[in-house]
Design a protein around this motif. Sequence first.
Motif, mmCIF file in Angstrom:
data_model
loop_
_atom_site.group_PDB
_atom_site.id
_atom_site.type_symbol
_atom_site.label_atom_id
_atom_site.label_comp_id
_atom_site.label_asym_id
_atom_site.label_seq_id
_atom_site.Cartn_x
_atom_site.Cartn_y
_atom_site.Cartn_z
ATOM 1 N N ASP A 131 2.010 4.457 -13.404
ATOM 2 C CA ASP A 131 2.541 3.114 -13.637
ATOM 3 C C ASP A 131 1.438 2.077 -13.390
ATOM 4 O O ASP A 131 1.354 1.466 -12.327
ATOM 5 C CB ASP A 131 3.754 2.881 -12.730
ATOM 6 N N GLN A 132 0.591 1.884 -14.391
ATOM 7 C CA GLN A 132 -0.540 0.977 -14.244
ATOM 8 C C GLN A 132 -0.152 -0.483 -14.017
ATOM 9 O O GLN A 132 -0.800 -1.161 -13.212
ATOM 10 C CB GLN A 132 -1.486 1.073 -15.459
ATOM 11 N N PRO A 133 0.875 -1.009 -14.696
ATOM 12 C CA PRO A 133 1.219 -2.418 -14.426
ATOM 13 C C PRO A 133 1.617 -2.666 -12.968
ATOM 14 O O PRO A 133 1.220 -3.677 -12.380
ATOM 15 C CB PRO A 133 2.388 -2.700 -15.378
ATOM 16 N N THR A 134 2.374 -1.751 -12.385
ATOM 17 C CA THR A 134 2.743 -1.914 -10.980
ATOM 18 C C THR A 134 1.521 -1.732 -10.094
ATOM 19 O O THR A 134 1.340 -2.479 -9.116
ATOM 20 C CB THR A 134 3.877 -0.948 -10.585
ATOM 21 N N ALA A 135 0.658 -0.778 -10.413
ATOM 22 C CA ALA A 135 -0.566 -0.586 -9.630
ATOM 23 C C ALA A 135 -1.423 -1.849 -9.656
ATOM 24 O O ALA A 135 -1.960 -2.269 -8.619
ATOM 25 C CB ALA A 135 -1.358 0.610 -10.155
ATOM 26 N N ASP A 136 -1.524 -2.486 -10.822
ATOM 27 C CA ASP A 136 -2.293 -3.717 -10.939
ATOM 28 C C ASP A 136 -1.677 -4.820 -10.085
ATOM 29 O O ASP A 136 -2.381 -5.528 -9.360
ATOM 30 C CB ASP A 136 -2.361 -4.144 -12.409
ATOM 31 N N LEU A 137 -0.365 -4.954 -10.143
ATOM 32 C CA LEU A 137 0.333 -5.951 -9.337
ATOM 33 C C LEU A 137 0.098 -5.709 -7.852
ATOM 34 O O LEU A 137 -0.187 -6.638 -7.093
ATOM 35 C CB LEU A 137 1.837 -5.920 -9.655
ATOM 36 N N LEU A 138 0.202 -4.462 -7.431
ATOM 37 C CA LEU A 138 -0.007 -4.126 -6.020
ATOM 38 C C LEU A 138 -1.434 -4.431 -5.584
ATOM 39 O O LEU A 138 -1.654 -4.938 -4.472
ATOM 40 C CB LEU A 138 0.317 -2.652 -5.772
ATOM 41 N N ARG A 177 0.821 -1.208 0.000
ATOM 42 C CA ARG A 177 0.000 0.000 0.000
ATOM 43 C C ARG A 177 0.858 1.263 0.000
ATOM 44 O O ARG A 177 0.506 2.266 -0.617
ATOM 45 C CB ARG A 177 -0.944 -0.019 1.206
ATOM 46 N N SER A 178 2.014 1.201 0.648
ATOM 47 C CA SER A 178 2.873 2.388 0.740
ATOM 48 C C SER A 178 3.415 2.823 -0.624
ATOM 49 O O SER A 178 3.841 3.968 -0.774
ATOM 50 C CB SER A 178 4.035 2.137 1.706
ATOM 51 N N LEU A 179 3.392 1.949 -1.593
ATOM 52 C CA LEU A 179 3.915 2.270 -2.929
ATOM 53 C C LEU A 179 2.912 3.000 -3.811
ATOM 54 O O LEU A 179 3.296 3.600 -4.816
ATOM 55 C CB LEU A 179 4.361 0.990 -3.641
ATOM 56 N N PHE A 180 1.638 2.946 -3.481
ATOM 57 C CA PHE A 180 0.610 3.516 -4.354
ATOM 58 C C PHE A 180 0.789 5.001 -4.680
ATOM 59 O O PHE A 180 0.602 5.385 -5.828
ATOM 60 C CB PHE A 180 -0.798 3.255 -3.809
ATOM 61 N N PRO A 181 1.148 5.860 -3.722
ATOM 62 C CA PRO A 181 1.300 7.276 -4.098
ATOM 63 C C PRO A 181 2.332 7.488 -5.211
ATOM 64 O O PRO A 181 2.072 8.205 -6.176
ATOM 65 C CB PRO A 181 1.722 7.951 -2.787
ATOM 66 N N LEU A 182 3.475 6.845 -5.096
ATOM 67 C CA LEU A 182 4.510 6.989 -6.114
ATOM 68 C C LEU A 182 4.075 6.361 -7.437
ATOM 69 O O LEU A 182 4.256 6.956 -8.509
ATOM 70 C CB LEU A 182 5.813 6.336 -5.634
ATOM 71 N N VAL A 183 3.491 5.177 -7.368
ATOM 72 C CA VAL A 183 3.048 4.470 -8.567
ATOM 73 C C VAL A 183 1.958 5.271 -9.281
ATOM 74 O O VAL A 183 1.967 5.391 -10.512
ATOM 75 C CB VAL A 183 2.570 3.046 -8.196
ATOM 76 N N SER A 184 1.058 5.857 -8.514
ATOM 77 C CA SER A 184 -0.004 6.690 -9.110
ATOM 78 C C SER A 184 0.583 7.937 -9.752
ATOM 79 O O SER A 184 0.212 8.296 -10.882
ATOM 80 C CB SER A 184 -1.022 7.085 -8.052
ATOM 81 N N LYS A 185 1.492 8.590 -9.057
ATOM 82 C CA LYS A 185 2.128 9.801 -9.585
ATOM 83 C C LYS A 185 2.864 9.504 -10.893
ATOM 84 O O LYS A 185 2.835 10.302 -11.827
ATOM 85 C CB LYS A 185 3.095 10.376 -8.555
ATOM 86 N N ALA A 186 3.497 8.336 -10.971
ATOM 87 C CA ALA A 186 4.266 7.961 -12.163
ATOM 88 C C ALA A 186 3.375 7.384 -13.262
ATOM 89 O O ALA A 186 3.860 7.094 -14.348
ATOM 90 C CB ALA A 186 5.344 6.954 -11.791
#
Length: 166
Positions: A139-146, A128-137
């Motif tokens: 990065d849909q594939p990483t968001a999906d994985l998370l 969950r802690s990665l979502f802000p950075l992933v959203s800002k970037a």
Amino acid sequence: MGKKSSAVAFSMDIGISDKDRAAIAQGLSRLLADTYTLYLTTHNFHWNVTGPMFNTLHVMFMAQYTELWNAVDPVAERIRALGHVAPGSYAQYGELSSLPDAPAQPPKALEMVRILAHGHEAVARTARSLFPLVSKADDQPTADLLTQRLTVHEQTAWMLRSLLEE
């Protein structure tokens, strides 16, 4: 005369900046370390569980460690797709993981359940802690994985906590 290197350096442009790719890969490395540490603890508990709930927990732990084992590869491959090296040693995992190592002496069965519930909650927090950075970037594939990992860890933690209720 020395040989020329035949390696060709390729620049990477997938629409995510180098800085963001590095930060996401670092976060995914923590997720990978947490997942692998939880896998190892779960497998340890599968081998060492005893008591009246042996069969139930032995089978449950096997299903859980198998799921965790299957999860490490997609996380590591996403790190690679972002252009970074995936950590793969116990020393690296020890430094990166937010989870403690498995106890040297196997605890009682319900303590195993408690440790694993806390472990799944910790992995969920890391994801969950990665979502802000992933959203800002963007990065849909990483968001999906998370999202996939969060679903598994939150559900597993709930099921384990349910075993602890009286």
